[in-house]
Design an enzyme around this catalytic site. Sequence first.
Site, PDB file in Angstrom:
ATOM      1  N   LYS A 170       0.872  -1.182   0.000  1.00 41.33           N
ATOM      2  CA  LYS A 170       0.000   0.000   0.000  1.00 41.33           C
ATOM      3  C   LYS A 170       0.908   1.230   0.000  1.00 41.33           C
ATOM      4  O   LYS A 170       1.455   1.632   1.028  1.00 41.33           O
ATOM      5  CB  LYS A 170      -0.894   0.055   1.249  1.00 41.33           C
ATOM      6  CG  LYS A 170      -1.935   1.173   1.123  1.00 41.33           C
ATOM      7  CD  LYS A 170      -2.439   1.714   2.426  1.00 41.33           C
ATOM      8  CE  LYS A 170      -1.616   2.843   2.993  1.00 41.33           C
ATOM      9  NZ  LYS A 170      -1.526   4.057   2.167  1.00 41.33           N
ATOM     10  N   PRO A 204      -5.978   4.752   7.641  1.00 39.80           N
ATOM     11  CA  PRO A 204      -6.962   4.199   8.581  1.00 39.80           C
ATOM     12  C   PRO A 204      -7.762   3.022   8.002  1.00 39.80           C
ATOM     13  O   PRO A 204      -8.209   2.157   8.771  1.00 39.80           O
ATOM     14  CB  PRO A 204      -7.882   5.397   8.855  1.00 39.80           C
ATOM     15  CG  PRO A 204      -7.015   6.593   8.619  1.00 39.80           C
ATOM     16  CD  PRO A 204      -6.088   6.208   7.507  1.00 39.80           C
ATOM     17  N   GLU A 245      10.336   2.088   9.985  1.00 44.28           N
ATOM     18  CA  GLU A 245      11.292   3.170   9.693  1.00 44.28           C
ATOM     19  C   GLU A 245      10.505   4.453   9.874  1.00 44.28           C
ATOM     20  O   GLU A 245       9.601   4.735   9.103  1.00 44.28           O
ATOM     21  CB  GLU A 245      11.797   3.074   8.246  1.00 44.28           C
ATOM     22  CG  GLU A 245      12.509   1.798   7.907  1.00 44.28           C
ATOM     23  CD  GLU A 245      13.892   1.704   8.516  1.00 44.28           C
ATOM     24  OE1 GLU A 245      14.355   2.684   9.138  1.00 44.28           O
ATOM     25  OE2 GLU A 245      14.510   0.640   8.387  1.00 44.28           O
ATOM     26  N   CYS A 279      13.624  11.638   6.029  1.00 37.24           N
ATOM     27  CA  CYS A 279      13.581  11.260   7.442  1.00 37.24           C
ATOM     28  C   CYS A 279      14.941  11.419   8.099  1.00 37.24           C
ATOM     29  O   CYS A 279      15.030  11.661   9.291  1.00 37.24           O
ATOM     30  CB  CYS A 279      13.104   9.826   7.557  1.00 37.24           C
ATOM     31  SG  CYS A 279      13.953   8.754   6.410  1.00 37.24           S
ATOM     32  N   GLU A 379      10.065  17.149  14.275  1.00 42.76           N
ATOM     33  CA  GLU A 379      10.463  16.923  12.895  1.00 42.76           C
ATOM     34  C   GLU A 379       9.643  17.883  12.029  1.00 42.76           C
ATOM     35  O   GLU A 379       8.412  17.816  12.014  1.00 42.76           O
ATOM     36  CB  GLU A 379      10.151  15.476  12.514  1.00 42.76           C
ATOM     37  CG  GLU A 379      10.655  15.124  11.157  1.00 42.76           C
ATOM     38  CD  GLU A 379      10.341  13.690  10.781  1.00 42.76           C
ATOM     39  OE1 GLU A 379       9.199  13.255  10.999  1.00 42.76           O
ATOM     40  OE2 GLU A 379      11.235  13.010  10.256  1.00 42.76           O
TER      41      GLU A 379
HETATM   42  N1  LIG Z   1      12.855   6.276   8.705  1.00 40.64           N
HETATM   43  C1  LIG Z   1      12.602   6.212   7.419  1.00 40.64           C
HETATM   44  O1  LIG Z   1      13.168   5.411   6.716  1.00 40.64           O
HETATM   45  C2  LIG Z   1      11.611   7.159   6.812  1.00 40.64           C
HETATM   46  C3  LIG Z   1      11.590   7.321   5.432  1.00 40.64           C
HETATM   47  C4  LIG Z   1      10.661   8.176   4.873  1.00 40.64           C
HETATM   48  C5  LIG Z   1       9.753   8.843   5.697  1.00 40.64           C
HETATM   49  N2  LIG Z   1       9.798   8.678   7.020  1.00 40.64           N
HETATM   50  C6  LIG Z   1       8.856   9.401   7.883  1.00 40.64           C
HETATM   51  O2  LIG Z   1       7.568   9.442   7.273  1.00 40.64           O
HETATM   52  C7  LIG Z   1       6.876  10.634   7.647  1.00 40.64           C
HETATM   53  C8  LIG Z   1       6.308  11.327   6.424  1.00 40.64           C
HETATM   54  O3  LIG Z   1       5.549  10.486   5.673  1.00 40.64           O
HETATM   55  P1  LIG Z   1       3.943  10.510   5.705  1.00 40.64           P
HETATM   56  O4  LIG Z   1       3.410  11.859   6.050  1.00 40.64           O
HETATM   57  O5  LIG Z   1       3.505   9.862   4.458  1.00 40.64           O
HETATM   58  O6  LIG Z   1       3.675   9.626   6.982  1.00 40.64           O
HETATM   59  P2  LIG Z   1       2.323   8.929   7.397  1.00 40.64           P
HETATM   60  O7  LIG Z   1       2.689   8.147   8.583  1.00 40.64           O
HETATM   61  O8  LIG Z   1       1.188   9.848   7.488  1.00 40.64           O
HETATM   62  O9  LIG Z   1       2.017   7.976   6.170  1.00 40.64           O
HETATM   63  C9  LIG Z   1       2.900   6.943   5.783  1.00 40.64           C
HETATM   64  C10 LIG Z   1       2.093   5.790   5.267  1.00 40.64           C
HETATM   65  O10 LIG Z   1       1.357   5.261   6.351  1.00 40.64           O
HETATM   66  C11 LIG Z   1      -0.009   5.159   6.003  1.00 40.64           C
HETATM   67  N3  LIG Z   1      -0.788   5.279   7.229  1.00 40.64           N
HETATM   68  C12 LIG Z   1      -1.250   6.402   7.818  1.00 40.64           C
HETATM   69  N4  LIG Z   1      -1.948   6.082   8.925  1.00 40.64           N
HETATM   70  C13 LIG Z   1      -1.913   4.730   9.032  1.00 40.64           C
HETATM   71  C14 LIG Z   1      -2.469   3.792   9.946  1.00 40.64           C
HETATM   72  N5  LIG Z   1      -3.202   4.185  10.985  1.00 40.64           N
HETATM   73  N6  LIG Z   1      -2.235   2.482   9.753  1.00 40.64           N
HETATM   74  C15 LIG Z   1      -1.490   2.057   8.702  1.00 40.64           C
HETATM   75  N7  LIG Z   1      -0.970   2.892   7.784  1.00 40.64           N
HETATM   76  C16 LIG Z   1      -1.170   4.217   7.961  1.00 40.64           C
HETATM   77  C17 LIG Z   1      -0.211   6.251   4.982  1.00 40.64           C
HETATM   78  O11 LIG Z   1      -1.362   6.010   4.209  1.00 40.64           O
HETATM   79  C18 LIG Z   1       1.084   6.166   4.197  1.00 40.64           C
HETATM   80  O12 LIG Z   1       1.015   5.118   3.250  1.00 40.64           O
HETATM   81  C19 LIG Z   1       7.903  11.471   8.344  1.00 40.64           C
HETATM   82  O13 LIG Z   1       7.676  11.429   9.727  1.00 40.64           O
HETATM   83  C20 LIG Z   1       9.231  10.815   7.996  1.00 40.64           C
HETATM   84  O14 LIG Z   1      10.260  11.030   8.898  1.00 40.64           O
HETATM   85  C21 LIG Z   1      10.693   7.829   7.588  1.00 40.64           C
END
Ligand SMILES: NC(=O)c1ccc[n+]([C@@H]2O[C@H](COP(=O)([O-])OP(=O)(O)OC[C@H]3O[C@@H](n4cnc5c(N)ncnc54)[C@H](O)[C@@H]3O)[C@@H](O)[C@H]2O)c1
Length: 476
Positions: A170, A204, A245, A279, A379
């Site tokens: 996804k 969600p 991650e 990130c 962040e």
């Molecule tokens: N550590 C790493 O490798 C890494 C890499 C890239 C991004 N990030 C982090 O990602 C964040 C930015 O990305 P974002 O805004 O897309 O994050 P997000 O957490 O809002 O979304 C990431 C993914 O999670 C899904 N998601 C959201 N809520 C969920 C839930 N309740 N259950 C399951 N899946 C859910 C989203 O649809 C999306 O596909 C930043 O905090 C960044 O630091 C971390």
Amino acid sequence: MRDYKQFYINGEWVDPQTVNDFDVIDPATETVCAHISLGGEADVDAAVAAAKAAFKTYSQSTIADRIALFERIIEIYKRRIPEIAEAIRLEMGAPISWASSAQAYSGLGHLQEAAEVLKTFEWEEDLGDHRIFKEPIGVCGLITPWNWPLNQVSCKVAPALATGCTMVLKPSEIAPLSAYLYAEILHEAGVPAGVFNLVNGDGPTVGTALSKHPDIDMMSFTGSTRAGSLVAQNAAPTVKRVTQELGGKSPNIILDDADLTKAVKYSVREMFSNTGQSCNAPSRLLVPRKQLPEIEELAVAAAAKARPGDTAEKTTNMGPVVSDVQWNKIQGLIKAGIEEGAKLLCGGPGLPDGVDRGYYVRPTIFSEVSNDMTVAREEIFGPVLVIIPYDSEEEALEIANDTVYGLAGYIQTGNIERGRELARKLRVGNVSINGVEADYNIPFGGYKQSGNGREWGSHGFTDYLEIKAVSGYESA
Ligand SMILES: NC(=O)c1ccc[n+]([C@@H]2O[C@H](COP(=O)([O-])OP(=O)(O)OC[C@H]3O[C@@H](n4cnc5c(N)ncnc54)[C@H](O)[C@@H]3O)[C@@H](O)[C@H]2O)c1
């Protein structure tokens, strides 16, 4: 405008079970650039059932077969790089030069690395009378964010495919276009039906359905710490493995023996790359107090090199941030920096000069920041750098580790041994000394609330493997 409304399930493009269209917005123009569908539980169930059925045979495929599969995927991926770059430009606002180089190639890099690792990976070892086997964990649920869309997709799909797992991906609903092309590439390469499945959707609904699913054996999640924690909570009742991650607030320590011109130029450029949406961005610049005036001057000069603008233009080196939600969040944090007394060196609230549409943020640098200010703790995920002065190396280390995150650290020094010693004391998963870039073969991941598990290279295989010990190999 291309139609991206189908899902890829059991080797076919299929319509969603319930129509639920969603607009994909080009953040540079604030206009709709594509439509996708948001899936539901029934779509997830169909994809998981296909992955579960395919696991029986794919988990038994030979390493030679998998290497041949990777070779085909890599060839097709290379051919489609211009399309991939354009999709990434549209979906998350990467300037075309950046989308074509760093962004598109990162997806390829993980495929190439997985193919290399496959050639030498040790799948078993003998321990006295016992043999230890590494076996694919089963059906994997993969959830990815929008900031490095294909890098994140590929660093999960490649090791899952290589280890003999099957999967449901996804991607982020905000930047889902390049993942769609990725699925087309896998299809053309002949990945067997059911091994790889793609269901678009929001967190969600589809994210939760995957996390809870009893027939999914592991979840690999990249995104915010908030959502990563929800995935783990939803996965707990079915005791599946969860790797995460998550976010970061990475320290970048300039030591007093560093070449300041080089160090500051690098530090600002690295922070502003991908419009600060990485990130592992070096977002807290820790500098010797006595060198602060000189560093401030160098930082302002380096920031002036950022050229926010049309993402289709080759000379643009800074795109917008991904969405209005992120834009508003970043504006709020910039205002918090000003209100809490940080010294604004350049940038600030509002749009950059000459820009009247798109989610563009002014390249911003704060100085005289203390580590308890909001801009030092949260962040920001935008082009906002904070400079924190320190009085001794011990204090720099204390400030560097004083965060809930632990993803990356950066050190700039004229004495490599000093840098290496300091690197060992940082509570983070990755340290870069003097700008040395990561390679696809090193483990990538965080300490503390930056996650658990490691992606990339041979270490990345581990998350997708179960360990079995068979006793009964005593020598005659
Ligand atoms: N550590 C790493 O490798 C890494 C890499 C890239 C991004 N990030 C982090 O990602 C964040 C930015 O990305 P974002 O805004 O897309 O994050 P997000 O957490 O809002 O979304 C990431 C993914 O999670 C899904 N998601 C959201 N809520 C969920 C839930 N309740 N259950 C399951 N899946 C859910 C989203 O649809 C999306 O596909 C930043 O905090 C960044 O630091 C971390």
